[in-house]
Design a protein around this motif. Structure first.
Motif, PDB file in Angstrom:
ATOM      1  N   HIS A 183       4.433  46.968  39.377  1.00 45.30           N
ATOM      2  CA  HIS A 183       4.034  47.195  38.451  1.00 45.30           C
ATOM      3  C   HIS A 183       5.387  48.063  37.557  1.00 45.30           C
ATOM      4  CE1 HIS A 183       0.380  47.622  40.949  1.00 45.30           C
ATOM      5  NE2 HIS A 183      -0.400  47.376  39.570  1.00 45.30           N
ATOM      6  N   THR A 184       6.002  47.445  38.040  1.00 46.00           N
ATOM      7  CA  THR A 184       7.555  47.714  37.898  1.00 46.00           C
ATOM      8  C   THR A 184       8.214  46.711  36.111  1.00 46.00           C
ATOM      9  OG1 THR A 184       8.389  48.365  39.341  1.00 46.00           O
ATOM     10  CG2 THR A 184      10.052  47.714  37.942  1.00 46.00           C
ATOM     11  N   TYR A 185       8.474  48.050  35.712  1.00 45.38           N
ATOM     12  CA  TYR A 185       9.437  46.814  34.302  1.00 45.38           C
ATOM     13  C   TYR A 185      10.902  46.574  34.487  1.00 45.38           C
ATOM     14  CZ  TYR A 185       9.770  46.329  29.346  1.00 45.38           C
ATOM     15  OH  TYR A 185       9.930  45.190  27.961  1.00 45.38           O
ATOM     16  N   PHE A 186      11.497  45.543  34.119  1.00 44.44           N
ATOM     17  CA  PHE A 186      12.243  45.137  34.369  1.00 44.44           C
ATOM     18  C   PHE A 186      12.866  44.268  32.929  1.00 44.44           C
ATOM     19  CE2 PHE A 186      11.352  44.536  38.451  1.00 44.44           C
ATOM     20  CZ  PHE A 186      12.309  45.312  39.854  1.00 44.44           C
ATOM     21  N   HIS A 187      14.268  45.256  32.366  1.00 45.82           N
ATOM     22  CA  HIS A 187      14.619  44.063  31.450  1.00 45.82           C
ATOM     23  C   HIS A 187      16.066  44.497  30.459  1.00 45.82           C
ATOM     24  CE1 HIS A 187      14.352  47.877  28.455  1.00 45.82           C
ATOM     25  NE2 HIS A 187      13.139  48.579  29.307  1.00 45.82           N
ATOM     26  N   ASP A 188      15.700  43.316  29.340  1.00 48.13           N
ATOM     27  CA  ASP A 188      17.377  43.494  28.718  1.00 48.13           C
ATOM     28  C   ASP A 188      18.468  44.423  29.494  1.00 48.13           C
ATOM     29  OD1 ASP A 188      16.822  43.548  25.505  1.00 48.13           O
ATOM     30  OD2 ASP A 188      15.649  45.172  27.344  1.00 48.13           O
ATOM     31  N   HIS A 189      18.741  42.477  30.528  1.00 48.07           N
ATOM     32  CA  HIS A 189      20.013  42.950  31.975  1.00 48.07           C
ATOM     33  C   HIS A 189      20.804  42.072  32.923  1.00 48.07           C
ATOM     34  CE1 HIS A 189      21.282  46.046  34.932  1.00 48.07           C
ATOM     35  NE2 HIS A 189      21.626  44.755  35.768  1.00 48.07           N
TER      36      HIS A 189
ATOM     37  N   ASP B  80       7.696  51.573  42.430  1.00 45.27           N
ATOM     38  CA  ASP B  80       6.167  51.317  41.885  1.00 45.27           C
ATOM     39  C   ASP B  80       5.682  51.954  40.454  1.00 45.27           C
ATOM     40  OD1 ASP B  80       3.132  50.541  41.877  1.00 45.27           O
ATOM     41  OD2 ASP B  80       2.748  52.612  41.543  1.00 45.27           O
ATOM     42  N   HIS B  81       5.765  51.703  39.322  1.00 47.17           N
ATOM     43  CA  HIS B  81       5.604  51.833  38.224  1.00 47.17           C
ATOM     44  C   HIS B  81       6.680  52.297  37.624  1.00 47.17           C
ATOM     45  CE1 HIS B  81       1.012  51.380  38.842  1.00 47.17           C
ATOM     46  NE2 HIS B  81       1.251  51.727  37.191  1.00 47.17           N
ATOM     47  N   CYS B  82       8.105  51.756  37.853  1.00 52.19           N
ATOM     48  CA  CYS B  82       8.962  51.938  37.065  1.00 52.19           C
ATOM     49  C   CYS B  82       9.801  50.893  35.779  1.00 52.19           C
ATOM     50  CB  CYS B  82      10.387  52.405  38.574  1.00 52.19           C
ATOM     51  SG  CYS B  82      10.182  53.283  39.744  1.00 52.19           S
ATOM     52  N   GLU B  83      10.208  51.582  35.774  1.00 53.74           N
ATOM     53  CA  GLU B  83      11.093  50.662  34.480  1.00 53.74           C
ATOM     54  C   GLU B  83      12.692  50.890  34.379  1.00 53.74           C
ATOM     55  OE1 GLU B  83      10.334  52.250  30.190  1.00 53.74           O
ATOM     56  OE2 GLU B  83      11.668  50.258  29.636  1.00 53.74           O
TER      57      GLU B  83
ATOM     58  N   VAL C 166      12.250  56.320  35.307  1.00 53.71           N
ATOM     59  CA  VAL C 166      12.300  55.229  34.093  1.00 53.71           C
ATOM     60  C   VAL C 166      13.998  55.693  34.225  1.00 53.71           C
ATOM     61  CG1 VAL C 166      12.985  55.174  31.542  1.00 53.71           C
ATOM     62  CG2 VAL C 166       9.989  55.070  32.413  1.00 53.71           C
ATOM     63  N   ALA C 167      15.205  54.332  35.222  1.00 55.32           N
ATOM     64  CA  ALA C 167      16.542  54.108  35.177  1.00 55.32           C
ATOM     65  C   ALA C 167      17.335  54.123  34.727  1.00 55.32           C
ATOM     66  CB  ALA C 167      16.498  54.459  36.825  1.00 55.32           C
TER      67      ALA C 167
ATOM     68  N   VAL D  40      -0.157  67.399  42.709  1.00 51.56           N
ATOM     69  CA  VAL D  40      -0.247  67.173  41.072  1.00 51.56           C
ATOM     70  C   VAL D  40      -0.613  65.512  40.754  1.00 51.56           C
ATOM     71  CG1 VAL D  40       2.606  67.242  39.897  1.00 51.56           C
ATOM     72  CG2 VAL D  40       2.156  68.776  41.617  1.00 51.56           C
ATOM     73  N   ALA D  41      -1.004  65.816  40.082  1.00 54.87           N
ATOM     74  CA  ALA D  41      -1.592  64.238  39.428  1.00 54.87           C
ATOM     75  C   ALA D  41      -0.624  63.276  37.940  1.00 54.87           C
ATOM     76  CB  ALA D  41      -2.877  63.877  39.402  1.00 54.87           C
ATOM     77  N   LEU D  42      -0.086  62.781  38.711  1.00 53.71           N
ATOM     78  CA  LEU D  42       1.097  62.104  37.391  1.00 53.71           C
ATOM     79  C   LEU D  42       0.375  60.694  36.546  1.00 53.71           C
ATOM     80  CD1 LEU D  42       4.418  62.385  39.953  1.00 53.71           C
ATOM     81  CD2 LEU D  42       2.973  63.712  37.770  1.00 53.71           C
ATOM     82  N   THR D  43       0.543  60.616  35.139  1.00 60.70           N
ATOM     83  CA  THR D  43       0.114  60.036  34.795  1.00 60.70           C
ATOM     84  C   THR D  43       1.024  58.728  34.948  1.00 60.70           C
ATOM     85  OG1 THR D  43       1.458  60.875  33.071  1.00 60.70           O
ATOM     86  CG2 THR D  43      -0.879  61.090  33.154  1.00 60.70           C
ATOM     87  N   ALA D  44       0.781  57.495  35.371  1.00 63.30           N
ATOM     88  CA  ALA D  44       1.811  55.853  35.548  1.00 63.30           C
ATOM     89  C   ALA D  44       2.992  55.585  34.219  1.00 63.30           C
ATOM     90  CB  ALA D  44       0.474  55.114  36.635  1.00 63.30           C
ATOM     91  N   ALA D  45       4.200  55.853  35.138  1.00 64.88           N
ATOM     92  CA  ALA D  45       4.965  55.663  34.168  1.00 64.88           C
ATOM     93  C   ALA D  45       4.843  53.833  33.868  1.00 64.88           C
ATOM     94  CB  ALA D  45       6.299  55.799  34.134  1.00 64.88           C
ATOM     95  N   ALA D  46       3.818  53.603  32.775  1.00 63.93           N
ATOM     96  CA  ALA D  46       3.858  52.311  32.722  1.00 63.93           C
ATOM     97  C   ALA D  46       4.288  51.630  31.473  1.00 63.93           C
ATOM     98  CB  ALA D  46       2.639  51.484  33.341  1.00 63.93           C
ATOM     99  N   PRO D  47       5.676  51.701  31.023  1.00 69.68           N
ATOM    100  CA  PRO D  47       5.814  51.182  29.378  1.00 69.68           C
ATOM    101  C   PRO D  47       5.605  50.142  29.051  1.00 69.68           C
ATOM    102  CG  PRO D  47       7.987  51.648  30.932  1.00 69.68           C
ATOM    103  CD  PRO D  47       6.345  51.658  31.727  1.00 69.68           C
ATOM    104  N   ALA D  48       5.812  49.150  29.945  1.00 66.83           N
ATOM    105  CA  ALA D  48       5.383  47.871  29.341  1.00 66.83           C
ATOM    106  C   ALA D  48       3.672  47.222  29.850  1.00 66.83           C
ATOM    107  CB  ALA D  48       6.435  46.494  30.572  1.00 66.83           C
ATOM    108  N   PRO D  49       3.787  46.446  28.647  1.00 64.76           N
ATOM    109  CA  PRO D  49       2.282  45.574  29.005  1.00 64.76           C
ATOM    110  C   PRO D  49       2.317  44.185  29.752  1.00 64.76           C
ATOM    111  CG  PRO D  49       3.478  44.726  27.173  1.00 64.76           C
ATOM    112  CD  PRO D  49       4.189  45.369  27.625  1.00 64.76           C
TER     113      PRO D  49
END
Length: 291
Positions: free
Chosen positions: A200-206, A168-171, A145-146, A10-19
């Motif tokens: 490659h993880t996006y930490f925000h608004d916390h 990896d590659h989480c938000e 995304v959690a 299963v090829a899954l596109t990386a969840a990279a919501p932040a630049p």
């Protein structure tokens, strides 16, 4: 739905919501031999799509035998809290790959067993569900995304006494509109957890981002452990702990950070990070011993 891992790919596109900045490594200072990260100068790596068969390929998670998660195990696709809880049960240490399809909403803390890969289809993850690795080993969490985990359910991800973990590659996020103690940490590593990479993880608004070592008086359990790599991450609107280290040994590089606090004899190698409008980008405070 259960599939044989060797019969499916299963090829899954990386969840990279932040630049998040992915910067080339241009540091000239040698990295201590204990740090297993690539420091050769060169252009940024091209990120490929994540797959269920990937194993940890950078940082401290590659040591101590490496981190392979559920590689070689059965693949289960889940979309409800009950399905997820059953698929990752800590009572079953057999390798398993658990694919999250959609957003699983709940008011729960789920304890996850050893030798598991948890990977989300694009945009998939959890709301209100605390993920808990307690005294387990060999765990991978990717493309998730959690958010909005109440403190009664622990951290968004709690790594408690567990070894060989790759995130990896989480938000991960909540909201600064809530009281600072309504939610706990985003990703906390405590009680002698070891050999961890967060990439490659996006930490925000916390309010409280990522804590390494929960107490100044826990040296007996934490000293010589808590080896953690933070690579290519993006921190935005995180009030504190971007990250905060006690006792551990860390490598933090190629990240957009909101401030790093090193305390209680922690040892950090900090390279190629960007700090914007941060009064104290690197500090040692709120502790009786500096890092």
């Amino acid at each position: 739905m259960r599939l044989l891992a060797l019969a499916s790919f299963v090829a899954l596109t990386a969840a990279a919501p932040a630049p998040a900045p992915v910067l080339s490594s241009t540091a000239t200072d040698p990295v201590p031999s204990a740090t297993p990260t690539d420091t050769e100068p060169g252009p940024p790596l091209q990120l490929k799509a994540a797959s269920i068969s990937d194993v940890a390929n950078l940082g401290f998670a590659t040591l101590n035998g490496g981190t392979t998660g559920g590689a070689g195990g059965n693949v289960t696709v889940v979309s409800t809290l009950s399905e997820f809880t059953a698929a990752v049960s800590e009572k079953n240490p057999e390798p398993a790959i658990v694919v999250i399809n959609g957003t699983i909403v709940g008011d729960a803390k789920v304890r996850i067993g050893s030798n598991k890969t948890i990977i989300g289809l694009p945009g998939s993850g959890f709301v209100g569900v605390g993920l808990y690795f307690k005294r387990q080993r060999n765990l991978i969490l990717r493309n998730i995304v959690a958010s909005f985990v109440e403190a009664k359910n622990g951290d968004v991800l709690g790594i408690d006494g567990s070894t060989n973990v790759w995130v990896d590659h989480c938000e991960f996020y909540s909201s600064l509109a809530a009281d600072k103690d309504f939610h706990d940490g985003l990703v906390d590593a405590t009680h002698g957890a070891d050999y961890i990479t967060i990439s490659h993880t996006y930490f925000h608004d916390h309010w409280k981002g990522s804590l390494v070592g929960h107490n100044d008086d826990n040296a007996a359990e934490d000293q010589g452990k808590l080896h953690i790599t933070y690579a290519n991450n993006h921190w935005k609107n995180v009030n504190s702990r971007g990250p905060l280290f006690r006792f551990g040994t860390g490598h933090i590089y190629n990240s957009m950070s909101t401030g790093i606090n090193t305390r209680m004899n922690a040892q950090l190698l900090i390279q190629n990070n960007v700090f914007r409008n941060v009064p104290l980008p690197i500090t040692s405070r709120d502790s009786r011993e500096v890092g």
